[in-house]
Scaffold this motif. Structure first.
Motif, PDB file in Angstrom:
ATOM      1  N   MET A   8       0.824  -1.211   0.000  1.00  9.05           N
ATOM      2  CA  MET A   8       0.000   0.000   0.000  1.00  9.05           C
ATOM      3  C   MET A   8       0.855   1.257   0.000  1.00  9.05           C
ATOM      4  SD  MET A   8      -2.916  -1.247   2.716  1.00  9.05           S
ATOM      5  CE  MET A   8      -3.708  -2.852   2.511  1.00  9.05           C
ATOM      6  N   PHE A   9       1.974   1.227   0.714  1.00  8.51           N
ATOM      7  CA  PHE A   9       2.864   2.387   0.711  1.00  8.51           C
ATOM      8  C   PHE A   9       3.595   2.527  -0.624  1.00  8.51           C
ATOM      9  CE2 PHE A   9       2.294   2.873   5.252  1.00  8.51           C
ATOM     10  CZ  PHE A   9       2.533   4.225   5.458  1.00  8.51           C
ATOM     11  N   VAL A  10       3.855   1.412  -1.299  1.00  9.61           N
ATOM     12  CA  VAL A  10       4.525   1.489  -2.595  1.00  9.61           C
ATOM     13  C   VAL A  10       3.692   2.285  -3.590  1.00  9.61           C
ATOM     14  CG1 VAL A  10       5.310   0.147  -4.586  1.00  9.61           C
ATOM     15  CG2 VAL A  10       5.864  -0.627  -2.278  1.00  9.61           C
TER      16      VAL A  10
ATOM     17  N   SER B 297       9.465   0.331   1.551  1.00  6.40           N
ATOM     18  CA  SER B 297       8.199  -0.381   1.693  1.00  6.40           C
ATOM     19  C   SER B 297       8.188  -1.654   0.860  1.00  6.40           C
ATOM     20  CB  SER B 297       7.038   0.533   1.277  1.00  6.40           C
ATOM     21  OG  SER B 297       7.012   1.716   2.043  1.00  6.40           O
ATOM     22  N   MET B 298       8.758  -1.581  -0.347  1.00  4.78           N
ATOM     23  CA  MET B 298       8.840  -2.756  -1.210  1.00  4.78           C
ATOM     24  C   MET B 298       9.669  -3.846  -0.535  1.00  4.78           C
ATOM     25  SD  MET B 298       8.036  -3.544  -4.532  1.00  4.78           S
ATOM     26  CE  MET B 298       8.564  -4.637  -5.872  1.00  4.78           C
ATOM     27  N   ALA B 299      10.781  -3.466   0.055  1.00  2.72           N
ATOM     28  CA  ALA B 299      11.642  -4.445   0.729  1.00  2.72           C
ATOM     29  C   ALA B 299      10.916  -5.086   1.903  1.00  2.72           C
ATOM     30  CB  ALA B 299      12.927  -3.764   1.196  1.00  2.72           C
ATOM     31  N   PHE B 300      10.217  -4.274   2.706  1.00  4.94           N
ATOM     32  CA  PHE B 300       9.482  -4.817   3.844  1.00  4.94           C
ATOM     33  C   PHE B 300       8.362  -5.750   3.382  1.00  4.94           C
ATOM     34  CE2 PHE B 300      10.705  -1.120   6.839  1.00  4.94           C
ATOM     35  CZ  PHE B 300      11.745  -1.879   7.365  1.00  4.94           C
ATOM     36  N   ALA B 301       7.703  -5.405   2.273  1.00  4.76           N
ATOM     37  CA  ALA B 301       6.633  -6.254   1.755  1.00  4.76           C
ATOM     38  C   ALA B 301       7.180  -7.616   1.333  1.00  4.76           C
ATOM     39  CB  ALA B 301       5.926  -5.564   0.592  1.00  4.76           C
TER      40      ALA B 301
END
Length: 469
Positions: free
Chosen positions: A218-220, A232-236
């Motif tokens: 969602m943050f991406v 955010s992509m890395a955390f996802a």
């Protein structure tokens, strides 16, 4: 992420990329969310098992203290539509103290305190919210905390000697099978314990992984800085990988469901956001592929075999094969018939384990792994109806907010809260989220959304969606 990066995120990453409005100062809400990560992580320290009970209950105690401070305030925000039902639940549980098979007074009071602590944030959080920027910051902190938790879970499979906690839950180690029951064989034949993340229960990282993967995507696609999108992509990716490596299929299904709710809301509720919804689906697919590749490298064929069952048969068959289906059936075919007015308080789970009286043979332990089962044991049909109604009116209120709110920034985050909170409700069919920190986070997010709407619309002209009209 180093300290300077976090400081910049605290100060401006969200507000400058969306509205340019001043960011509110940090306070209780921010540190409360961080505490959801830090307090359980204390169990990582050697020698903390004797202190497990106070550490695990600390987050709930803080929530109850904040509720007590809320009662002292002379002003109130407009009531959330679920509050009436939650008050009914509290009163009814208080009456259940006098149930003839309530295990003990201590266990009964602890059970009531647990329920109240979990839903308390929907009362005390809204007055502390200072607008859409504040809500977006809290969501970012949720992402960072859960993302770090998921990252540790992945590292525990990659390098268990360094990252696996020195001590596991004494309850797990005391079981007949020990760690063998919560482990699988990796690509080189080594035993892999299902990663706990920053907890001490094997497989517990699946919960933070679920939150990190959902919020990360969602943050991406949100109007934030490029650097924040990369983080955010890395955390996802790490969140989905942590779910795969923990072998918790329910969490993966919830993430897929949350993604579906987010896309549907973007398509039908948000104005001019259909393209963002399509981008969201594309990025979610990429993240799923990358996370699965990472998990296969670390977890081997056992991970592939575990999740291939989701497509080898229907979801209904998978649900029944996991024993969740029979458990749900027993809630209505046995528990509700046997205990229409509840079986008494303090008869299941950790409340019984820590506060129950084992000498009370008329009030022995009852097994409850699903939320409906737990509600029926604690209060029978009435508690099941009361809590279910509170959740239904909350989901309906969240939908109305997403559809009617005028602030584009707040609409974006309201859809995020709608999707994540709906996923937590669905989790009740495979777990008992509303007696854990996951449920506490649910009511925190719901309360934060209400506070942001009230602040955005004005105290006297609060939007009808907040009241559920």
């Amino acid at each position: 992420m180093n300290a300077s990066d976090l400081a910049r995120l605290r100060g401006s990453a969200l507000t400058s990329s969306v509205s340019g409005r001043a960011s509110p100062r940090w306070g209780l809400l921010e540190w409360f969310v961080i505490g959801q990560l830090v307090l359980p992580a204390l169990m990582f320290l050697p020698g903390t098992q004797p202190w497990r009970l106070p550490i695990r209950t600390a987050a709930f105690a803080v929530s109850l203290m904040a509720l007590a401070l809320w009662f002292e305030k002379s002003t109130r925000t407009p009531r959330h539509p679920a509050q009436t039902w939650l008050v009914c639940i509290t009163v009814y549980l208080a009456l259940m103290l006098f149930h003839p098979t309530t295990n003990s007074l201590l266990a009964g009071v602890a059970q009531i305190g647990l329920y109240a602590a979990v839903f308390a944030p929907v009362f005390w959080v809204p007055p502390l919210i200072r607008g859409p920027e504040h809500l977006s910051r809290l969501l970012l902190i949720f992402l960072i905390c859960n993302g770090l938790n998921a990252a540790v879970g992945v590292l525990q499979v990659y390098d268990p000697d360094t990252w696996m906690p020195a001590e596991f839950s004494s309850r797990v180690l005391a079981s007949e099978y020990g760690l063998d029951a919560v482990s699988y064989i990796g690509p080189d034949g080594q035993q892999i314990v299902r990663p706990p993340g920053l907890f001490d229960n094997p497989g517990a990282v699946a919960g933070p992984g679920m939150m990190a993967s959902a919020l990360g995507v969602m943050f991406v696609v949100a109007p934030v800085s490029f650097k924040l999108r990369v983080i955010s992509m890395a955390f996802a990716i790490l969140g989905v990988a942590a779910i795969y490596l923990s072998h918790v299929r329910t969490s993966l299904l919830i993430v897929i469901g949350v993604s579906g709710v987010y896309f549907t809301a973007m398509w039908f509720l948000a104005r001019r956001q259909k393209m963002r919804g399509l981008v969201f689906l594309a990025i979610a697919g990429i993240i799923g592929v990358l996370a699965f590749s990472l998990s296969l490298t670390l977890g081997g064929e056992a991970t592939r075999a575990r999740f291939e069952t989701l497509v080898a048969s229907t979801l209904v068959d998978v649900y029944y094969d996991s024993q969740r289906g029979p458990m749900l059936e027993s809630a209505f075919s046995y528990l509700l018939v046997e205990f229409p007015f509840g079986a008494g308080l303090g008869r299941w789970g950790m409340i019984h384990a820590h506060f129950g009286d084992p000498s009370n043979l008329d009030s022995s332990e009852i097994w409850a792994e699903l939320q409906p089962n737990a509600w029926i044991v604690d209060g029978g049909l009435l508690l099941l109806v009361f809590y279910s109604t509170a959740l239904v009116v909350t989901v309906r209120s969240n939908i109305r907010i997403a559809r009617r709110i005028r602030d584009p920034q707040l609409r974006n985050w309201s859809i995020a809260v709608l999707a994540v909170s709906t996923g937590i409700v669905a989790l009740g069919l495979g777990f008992t989220p509303f007696t854990t920190q996951i449920g506490l986070q649910y009511w925190f997010l719901v309360g934060a959304l209400q506070g942001a709407v009230v602040h955005s619309e004005g105290r006297d002209g609060v939007h009808a969606s907040v009241r559920g009209r």
